[in-house]
Structure formats: structure tokens, C-alpha cells
Design a protein around this motif. Structure first.
Motif, PDB file in Angstrom:
ATOM      1  N   LYS A  15      -0.199   1.478  -1.169  1.00  0.00           N
ATOM      2  CA  LYS A  15      -0.043   2.669  -2.033  1.00  0.00           C
ATOM      3  C   LYS A  15      -0.400   3.942  -1.296  1.00  0.00           C
ATOM      4  O   LYS A  15       0.342   4.911  -1.320  1.00  0.00           O
ATOM      5  N   SER A  16      -1.588   3.925  -0.666  1.00  0.00           N
ATOM      6  CA  SER A  16      -2.050   5.159  -0.020  1.00  0.00           C
ATOM      7  C   SER A  16      -1.135   5.520   1.143  1.00  0.00           C
ATOM      8  O   SER A  16      -0.815   6.698   1.348  1.00  0.00           O
ATOM      9  N   ASP A  54      -8.448   7.381  -5.799  1.00  0.00           N
ATOM     10  CA  ASP A  54      -9.185   6.138  -5.562  1.00  0.00           C
ATOM     11  C   ASP A  54     -10.633   6.535  -5.270  1.00  0.00           C
ATOM     12  O   ASP A  54     -11.035   6.651  -4.106  1.00  0.00           O
ATOM     13  N   SER A  67      -8.880   6.776   0.843  1.00  0.00           N
ATOM     14  CA  SER A  67      -8.364   6.588   2.204  1.00  0.00           C
ATOM     15  C   SER A  67      -7.601   7.797   2.716  1.00  0.00           C
ATOM     16  O   SER A  67      -7.248   7.865   3.895  1.00  0.00           O
ATOM     17  N   ASP A  84      -2.548   9.354  -5.693  1.00  0.00           N
ATOM     18  CA  ASP A  84      -2.738   8.027  -5.097  1.00  0.00           C
ATOM     19  C   ASP A  84      -3.785   7.295  -5.942  1.00  0.00           C
ATOM     20  O   ASP A  84      -4.963   7.632  -5.908  1.00  0.00           O
TER      21      ASP A  84
HETATM   22 MG   LIG Z   1      -5.263   3.006  -1.475  1.00  0.00          MG
END
Ligand SMILES: [Mg+2]
Ligand SMILES: Nc1ncnc2c1ncn2[C@@H]1O[C@H](COP(=O)(O)OP(=O)(O)OP(=O)(O)O)[C@@H](O)[C@H]1O
Length: 370
Positions: free
Chosen positions: A111-112, A135, A140, A215
């Protein structure tokens, strides 16, 4: 021969935007029309930056005018774009046109990586882009953008302190990682994490943006609910990998956004790590996790398929080194297959946003009654 504005408008009424399935005049895309003798000038304002159909639409306009009126005319068409928006004006983020959540069912599917690379690809296309790392327990984005040790500024607007996002590679960024160490955030309870996200959205100076990408953490958490309750989310992008387990979880993630009380449209599915390509054999594609699962899921759940991203070492390295793969060109400045893959997904996403906005249903903040 002389021509009138009305004749030009009538001719352009026969040209359709292939995505939005309406003619350019009804879509209000024709701007600054000037007609003088046989000289015609106008601007076509498309709804996505760097629309791949730009040339096709320009040619269709020319052909319509030549065919319906005359080939003797001198036609000068300027192509431009203005990203659309469709929401009920809210006091939070009134200048942000589209809020896009990047989610998955399963953790670690990328995802990130996808959020970061889509953000820089959209910015490269000329859009104004922001990225929120929601997140809170495992941020991240600071690493992926090489700004782990930087801190966003604070400024006073009308007596209120607001966070000023960092800008890196043309993208405005906010992450909890800029404000405290990951170890410190880990001990937070859910409500504190939700509060932090609300501050990132409501107490930050985002300014005018075409796309604000969020994100999200894996799965379905309080953070997801906080997001949809705090701001009107244009739609969600679901990231999956080709394995059966990931696809099953992606389906759950998708179902969460589709719950009647949430009802956030799914803009599409991205299949990450779709195939492996070794650096020394760029023509080879090894479908080590299975083939076609993401596309199949998209068909079954009736959502758009945005595209696939290969599993390549350079994407992992770029993430770790803080320079997104979508920006990294080859040795001689040529574009790389991974860069092109992210660009394709970014174009497709921008297109789906425009289609969604043209449908006319307003995006709203979700009200959940407990
Ligand atoms: Mg992530
Ligand atoms: N297409 C890819 N090719 C190679 N490596 C990848 C690819 N996509 C992601 N990765 C790597 O896989 C790891 C996990 O990716 P990422 O952090 O983006 O996943 P995530 O879904 O955001 O994880 P989490 O659920 O923990 O938030 C990272 O090391 C990343 O660099």
C-alpha cells in the motif's frame, strides 16, 4: 469563408469525451472560444492532468469542425486540464478536490509503496498532490521520501496553530513519523491515533490540492472509520497481491468501504507484485504468485482494474533509499518498466476520479450512528 460561434459549438457537440460519454459542450470543456473570419481559437479543458487521450480528442475536434463546416478554417486548439471535484463543501479541507484512500485487506502488500509512487506520478503529470501517512503505528512514508529526520513547520492562521506539510519530490507530506519516533506512537491507544489523523487533515495547511492520497494501515481499523467520518472521501484504491489469501483479504477490505453506512466508491484495484522480472532479463515475466487474480477480483466485484506493478528489486530498494521508483529513470535517462507501470496506474486512477465526479453524486462525510 466566415463562420459563427454557434456553428463551432454545434460541431463540437458531436465530439464525445470517451471516458465521460458526453459531448465536450455539455461537459463545459470548451473555453475561450474566439471566432474571427475563418480563424477559430478555443481551449479544451480536460478533467485529468496529462490525459493520454489528449491528442485523440484534439483530432476529433478538428475533424468535427472540418467535416461539419469547412476544411478552409484555421483552427487553433489549446489543450489544458482542470481536475474536477464533486463533494458537498465541508469546513475541513475546502480546497482539496479529491481525497483518495489507499487500502488493502492484508498487510505488507505494498500500500505505502503504491501510495507513494502514485503520489509522485500524479505530481509529475502536473497535478497538485498531498500524501497523508495514516499508518500511525507503522509509518513508512518518511523513509520512502527520505525525510525521516525532518520536521514539518507550524504556522499561525487566524489565531490557530496549523501544521505546514513538508514538500518532497513535488508532493506535500504529513506523517506521524515526522512528529515522534515509531516506538513512542506504538504505545498510543486507538482514540489517540484517530485524533492524530484528524489533526493531519483538519489542522494542517494543505492549501489547494487536486488529489490528497491517504496511505492507510492494513485491514479495517478505527483509522478507516475516522477517515471517512472526518472528510468526504472521493474513493478508495484497493491494493492486493496475486495470492489467494491476499485476494480474499482484499475482498474484505473492499466490502468495508461498500457497507451501506460507509458507501465510499471503489476507484479500482491495483495488483502489486503481479509478476517477477529479473533486472538482467527485463523481457521476462514470472507469475510466481499466480496470474490474473487481481483482474478477476475486479471483474467479480465490478470495480475498475487500475493495473499491475511488477515485483522488482529496484522498487524495494527505492522505497528503502527514499527515492520512489516512479521517479527513477534508467542509466541513459530512459523510462523504466516499473516507472511506466506506476504511470499507467496513475493515469487510470485520475481517469476513474474524473468519471466518478462526472456522475454527479456528491461525496459526503460519513455519519455513523452508534
Ligand atoms: Mg504501509
Ligand atoms: N512491487 C514491488 N517490488 C518489490 N518490492 C516491493 C514491491 N511493493 C512493495 N515492495 C516492498 O515490500 C515491502 C512492503 O511494502 P509496503 O510497506 O509498501 O507495504 P504495505 O502494504 O504498506 O505494508 P503495511 O501493511 O505494513 O502498511 C517493502 O519493503 C517494499 O519496498
Amino acid at each position: 469563408m466566415a463562420v459563427t460561434r454557434e456553428q463551432i459549438i454545434e460541431a463540437l457537440r458531436t465530439v464525445e469525451d470517451p471516458d465521460l460519454k458526453q459531448d465536450l459542450v455539455s461537459l463545459n470543456m470548451i473555453k475561450d472560444l474566439q471566432v474571427e473570419g475563418h480563424q477559430v481559437r478555443f481551449t479544451v479543458e480536460l478533467t485529468t492532468p496529462a490525459c493520454p487521450l489528449k491528442e485523440m480528442i484534439r483530432n476529433a475536434c478538428l475533424e468535427a469542425i472540418y467535416h461539419k463546416i469547412s476544411r478552409e478554417l484555421r483552427v487553433d486548439i489549446h489543450m489544458t486540464s482542470q481536475v474536477t471535484s464533486a463533494w458537498k463543501k465541508t469546513p475541513v479541507l475546502p480546497e482539496v478536490k479529491n481525497i483518495i484512500a489507499v487500502a488493502s485487506g492484508k498487510g505488507g502488500v505494498g500500500k505505502s509503496t503504491v501510495a507513494a509512487n502514485l503520489a509522485v506520478s500524479l505530481a509529475k503529470m502536473g497535478a497538485q498532490v498531498g500524501l497523508v501517512d495514516a499508518d500511525i503505528f507503522g509509518p513508512s512514508i518518511p523513509t520512502m521520501f527520505n525525510c525521516e529526520h525532518e520536521q514539518p513547520g507550524v504556522k499561525n492562521v487566524n489565531g490557530k496553530n496549523v501544521i505546514v506539510p513538508l514538500v518532497q519530490y513535488g508532493v506535500k507530506l504529513i506523517s506521524i513519523g515526522f512528529l515522534m519516533s515509531a516506538e513512542d506512537a506504538v504505545v498510543w491507544r486507538g482514540p489517540m491515533a484517530s485524533k492524530a489523523l484528524q489533526q493531519f487533515l483538519g489542522d494542517a495547511d494543505w492549501g489547494a490540492l487536486d488529489y490528497l492520497i491517504i496511505d492507510l494501515p492494513p485491514g479495517t481499523s478505527d483509522i478507516h472509520l475516522t477517515l471517512v467520518q472526518s472528510v468526504p472521501v472521493t474513493g478508495a484504491v484497493i491494493v492486493t497481491t496475486p495470492q489467494k489469501v491476499a485476494l480474499a483479504d482484499a475482498k474484505k477490505g473492499l466490502a468495508m468501504f461498500r457497507q451501506p453506512q460507509i458507501n465510499v466508491p471503489i476507484l479500482g484495484i491495483v495488483e502489486n507484485m503481479a509478476y517477477f522480472t529479473p533486472a538482467e532479463l527485463p523481457e521476462h515475466k514470472y507469475y510466481i504468485f499466480g496470474q490474473g487474480g487481481g483482474k478477476e477480483l475486479a471483474t467479480k466485484t465490478q470495480v475498475p482494474y487500475l493495473g499491475e506493478i511488477p515485483l522488482v528489486q529496484s522498487i524495494r530498494e527505492s522505497g528503502d533509499n527514499g527515492y520512489p521508483a516512479a521517479l527513477k529513470t534508467g542509466e541513459h535517462g530512459e523510462s523504466t518498466p516499473e516507472q511506466e507501470a506506476f504511470e499507467t496506474v496513475a493515469h487510470e486512477l485520475a481517469r476513474q476520479v474524473a468519471i466518478r465526479n462526472a456522475r454527479g453524486t456528491k461525496t459526503k462525510t460519513v455519519e455513523i450512528k452508534t
